[in-house]
Design a protein around this motif. Structure first.
Motif, PDB file in Angstrom:
ATOM      1  N   GLU A 328      30.241  51.280  54.963  1.00  0.00           N
ATOM      2  CA  GLU A 328      30.405  50.963  53.541  1.00  0.00           C
ATOM      3  C   GLU A 328      31.657  50.142  53.283  1.00  0.00           C
ATOM      4  N   GLY A 329      32.156  49.472  54.318  1.00  0.00           N
ATOM      5  CA  GLY A 329      33.319  48.630  54.128  1.00  0.00           C
ATOM      6  C   GLY A 329      33.075  47.571  53.066  1.00  0.00           C
ATOM      7  N   ALA A 330      34.000  47.419  52.131  1.00  0.00           N
ATOM      8  CA  ALA A 330      33.974  46.424  51.045  1.00  0.00           C
ATOM      9  C   ALA A 330      32.913  46.686  49.984  1.00  0.00           C
ATOM     10  N   LEU A 331      32.199  47.806  50.064  1.00  0.00           N
ATOM     11  CA  LEU A 331      31.103  48.037  49.115  1.00  0.00           C
ATOM     12  C   LEU A 331      31.599  48.081  47.674  1.00  0.00           C
ATOM     13  N   GLU A 332      32.664  48.828  47.403  1.00  0.00           N
ATOM     14  CA  GLU A 332      33.149  48.925  46.021  1.00  0.00           C
ATOM     15  C   GLU A 332      33.724  47.595  45.544  1.00  0.00           C
ATOM     16  N   ALA A 333      34.358  46.855  46.447  1.00  0.00           N
ATOM     17  CA  ALA A 333      34.878  45.537  46.068  1.00  0.00           C
ATOM     18  C   ALA A 333      33.747  44.588  45.717  1.00  0.00           C
ATOM     19  N   VAL A 334      32.667  44.625  46.486  1.00  0.00           N
ATOM     20  CA  VAL A 334      31.513  43.762  46.208  1.00  0.00           C
ATOM     21  C   VAL A 334      30.893  44.130  44.869  1.00  0.00           C
ATOM     22  N   ARG A 335      30.770  45.409  44.599  1.00  0.00           N
ATOM     23  CA  ARG A 335      30.243  45.841  43.296  1.00  0.00           C
ATOM     24  C   ARG A 335      31.093  45.275  42.156  1.00  0.00           C
ATOM     25  N   GLU A 336      32.399  45.366  42.325  1.00  0.00           N
ATOM     26  CA  GLU A 336      33.306  44.879  41.278  1.00  0.00           C
ATOM     27  C   GLU A 336      33.173  43.372  41.090  1.00  0.00           C
ATOM     28  N   HIS A 337      33.096  42.633  42.193  1.00  0.00           N
ATOM     29  CA  HIS A 337      32.993  41.176  42.089  1.00  0.00           C
ATOM     30  C   HIS A 337      31.659  40.750  41.471  1.00  0.00           C
ATOM     31  N   LEU A 338      30.593  41.422  41.822  1.00  0.00           N
ATOM     32  CA  LEU A 338      29.289  41.070  41.244  1.00  0.00           C
ATOM     33  C   LEU A 338      29.235  41.413  39.767  1.00  0.00           C
ATOM     34  N   SER A 339      29.926  42.456  39.368  1.00  0.00           N
ATOM     35  CA  SER A 339      29.973  42.817  37.945  1.00  0.00           C
ATOM     36  C   SER A 339      30.830  41.854  37.147  1.00  0.00           C
ATOM     37  N   ASN A 340      31.638  41.069  37.828  1.00  0.00           N
ATOM     38  CA  ASN A 340      32.492  40.078  37.184  1.00  0.00           C
ATOM     39  C   ASN A 340      31.825  38.704  37.263  1.00  0.00           C
TER      40      ASN A 340
END
Length: 375
Positions: A328-340
């Protein structure tokens, strides 16, 4: 919460649909193969759906097939084939390319010719509302009667006239009351398909098809999001919005989202210019998943230039992500970037960084539709 740029509002705003999200994207006119401009557009709405589903939404995305309009009839005439045979052949090739790129299946993929009865009824509604007129078997939308015409694109009249001339709007038609008026129904030429109507035998205009298919298949006068390439903002989407709201008295789309153009040799990549890179050709040399990753390395609102370094770089990146393994590396960061505002380049950078630290990135990659466990 997701924030997305809204073309009509000219700013990034919250996108807050109900649990079921109703999306319409303008599909292909199937008279030639899928090029990377098409693929980049449909990838944008694919990743948007993946993020919405990740947030717990159900997405219903309708993508039409324009199987009757001036372009496909012209091409069929040149090739000496039936227009529906041409449409079937090229739609099958398009669908094959979309599957190879890992696109989510459309909730519905209706053909324009499936909706002739609904189109005739819709045109009748626009006439009754006082926003259209009939001349010698043609029915036109009268833009002067619709005060909000032009608010989606934000263009001045001179620019609208120029774009109408470039994009099939035929502003020189002498039957029109105003050069910006657009056709809802038109008489067919002798070698063109024709359907009976109260205005005479003919066929629908281009814009009316999408309005009807969107509202019919999504079963609502107001959809959550309408998408397509930026070249469709005017006249296509401007006209769609006007005629839909004239017929129903309701807003047509709560949110308008557009994909910027892909360029090649300094020009917009388009069938009319012939400066195309076809997905089917790229697939002969590169893994389709790498093609997907190469296209996602550009933000959907940025116009960019195709070059020969894109695919080798994407292929190398895909190999790195695959070697990183499960995790799950970078999963939360990817979620944040896609939401932006669907910032896929930033999401890719985050995954690169995680993979570089030895973290497994399979789940973050999958949120972009990149399956690192493919065969």
């Amino acid at each position: 919460m997701i924030r997305l740029y809204d073309t009509a509002k000219k700013e990034v705003v919250p996108f807050e649909p109900d649990r079921i999200v109703k999306i319409y994207t303008c599909g292909i006119t199937p008279y030639d193969a899928t090029h990377i401009g098409h693929a980049a557009t449909y990838l944008t709405y694919d990743v948007l759906q993946r993020r919405l589903r990740d947030l717990g939404h159900e997405t219903r995305c309708v993508r039409n097939v324009t199987d009757v309009d001036d372009d496909i009839l012209r091409k069929a005439r040149e090739l000496g084939v039936h227009y529906l045979d041409l449409a079937a052949k090229e739609t099958a090739r398009f669908d094959d390319d979309m599957r190879a790129l890992g696109m989510l299946p459309s909730w519905s993929e209706p053909r324009a010719t499936s909706a002739i009865a609904e189109i005739r009824k819709f045109i009748g509604q626009v006439l009754v509302s006082g926003h259209a007129y009939e001349v010698d078997g043609s029915v036109y939308f009268e833009v002067a009667t619709f005060k909000n015409f032009g608010t989606l694109s934000g263009l001045d009249r001179t620019t609208m006239l120029e774009l109408a001339a470039e994009r099939g709007g035929n502003p020189d038609d002498p039957k029109k009351r105003d050069p910006l008026d657009f056709v809802l129904w038109q008489p067919s030429a002798e070698d063109e398909p024709s359907w009976e109507s109260r205005w005479g035998y003919g066929r629908p205009g281009w814009h009316i098809e999408c309005s009807v298919l969107a509202m019919r298949d999504l079963d609502t006068p107001t959809i959550d999001l309408h998408g397509g390439g930026a070249d469709l903002i005017f006249p296509h989407h401007e006209c769609e919005s006007a005629q839909s709201e004239a017929a129903t008295g309701r807003p047509f789309s709560k949110h308008w989202m557009h994909q910027a153009m892909v360029r090649m040799d300094g020009e917009k990549m388009s069938k009319s210019l012939g400066n195309l890179v076809f997905i089917s050709d790229l697939r002969k040399e590169f893994d389709p998943t790498a093609i997907r990753l190469g296209l996602l390395n550009f933000h959907y609102r940025d116009s960019w230039e195709w070059n020969n370094e894109i695919m080798p770089t994407a292929s190398e990146r895909l190999e790195t992500w695959t070697r990183s393994g499960e995790g799950e590396g970078a999963l939360e960061a990817v979620r944040e970037h896609l939401s932006n505002d669907l910032n896929t380049p930033a999401a890719i950078e985050a995954i690169d960084a995680a993979a570089g630290k030895g973290q497994g990135v399979s789940k973050a990659a999958l949120l972009l539709g990149v399956d690192t466990n493919r065969p």
